[in-house]
Design a protein around this motif. Sequence first.
Motif, PDB file in Angstrom:
ATOM      1  N   SER A   8      49.737 -70.633  43.895  1.00 22.89           N
ATOM      2  CA  SER A   8      49.689 -70.707  42.056  1.00 22.89           C
ATOM      3  C   SER A   8      48.562 -71.760  41.641  1.00 22.89           C
TER       4      SER A   8
ATOM      5  N   ARG B 271      48.183 -72.643  38.555  1.00 22.18           N
ATOM      6  CA  ARG B 271      48.625 -73.446  37.479  1.00 22.18           C
ATOM      7  C   ARG B 271      50.119 -74.224  38.012  1.00 22.18           C
TER       8      ARG B 271
ATOM      9  N   LEU C  63      53.716 -75.048  37.957  1.00 20.88           N
ATOM     10  CA  LEU C  63      54.921 -74.556  37.645  1.00 20.88           C
ATOM     11  C   LEU C  63      55.877 -75.276  36.490  1.00 20.88           C
TER      12      LEU C  63
ATOM     13  N   TYR D  23      58.900 -68.142  39.255  1.00 27.90           N
ATOM     14  CA  TYR D  23      57.704 -67.868  39.455  1.00 27.90           C
ATOM     15  C   TYR D  23      57.127 -66.692  40.792  1.00 27.90           C
TER      16      TYR D  23
ATOM     17  N   LEU E 129      55.460 -62.528  41.489  1.00 30.36           N
ATOM     18  CA  LEU E 129      54.447 -61.985  42.326  1.00 30.36           C
ATOM     19  C   LEU E 129      54.812 -60.514  42.720  1.00 30.36           C
TER      20      LEU E 129
ATOM     21  N   GLN F 165      56.080 -77.290  46.929  1.00 28.63           N
ATOM     22  CA  GLN F 165      55.389 -77.505  45.836  1.00 28.63           C
ATOM     23  C   GLN F 165      54.853 -78.950  45.889  1.00 28.63           C
TER      24      GLN F 165
ATOM     25  N   LYS G  72      52.156 -77.663  41.572  1.00 29.04           N
ATOM     26  CA  LYS G  72      51.444 -76.321  42.231  1.00 29.04           C
ATOM     27  C   LYS G  72      52.209 -75.715  43.508  1.00 29.04           C
TER      28      LYS G  72
END
Length: 188
Positions: free
Chosen positions: A75, A77, A79, A89, A93, A108, A113
């Motif tokens: 990612s 951005r 989450l 998230y 995808l 994470q 991210k």
Amino acid sequence: QKMMENIASYNINTVVFQVRPANDAYYPSKLNPYSRFITGVEGKDPGFDVLDYVINLAKKYNIKIHAWINPYRVSVRSLTNDNLTVEEYLATLDDLNFAKRNPHLTIQDSSGKLILRPAAPEVIDFVAQTIMEIVENYDVEAVHIDDYFYPYAKIDEALEQEDYDKYALPNESFADFRRRNVDNMIKR
């Protein structure tokens, strides 16, 4: 075309072109979905091979193309800022996305991210396969691996404890373990 003309007018002979920004691709891939940064939707075919187009255009101006990849980023951005859980998230995808198919191989960072787990041999193999897919199918002069290190936003050691327990060498510190993971990916 105008951009390549401008580049050539400054006598620039090489362009580093990002082809894999976030576990996706700017080319048709058997491993990674088309990037959302092309069409706005991950996995949506733009109707042409973006990387091939750039390479062929560059050749007209005697410019070489280097492929730029981000090996771990899933990612771009946070989450947390988007009020999404990891599961929510990943559900956004494309089904081809390695992270969606292997949620256990994601982690994470403290900024929220999502990245692929640098210690996992499956991740290292996947990144190597992705690079080989590029160099076997495209006339690129080099592959640049950006963000090949652990993210600037730290990863809580507790989140990596399982990987550390599984893959660390005897008496290896967390810092040395992390450096070795990066070294293993680069060597592979």
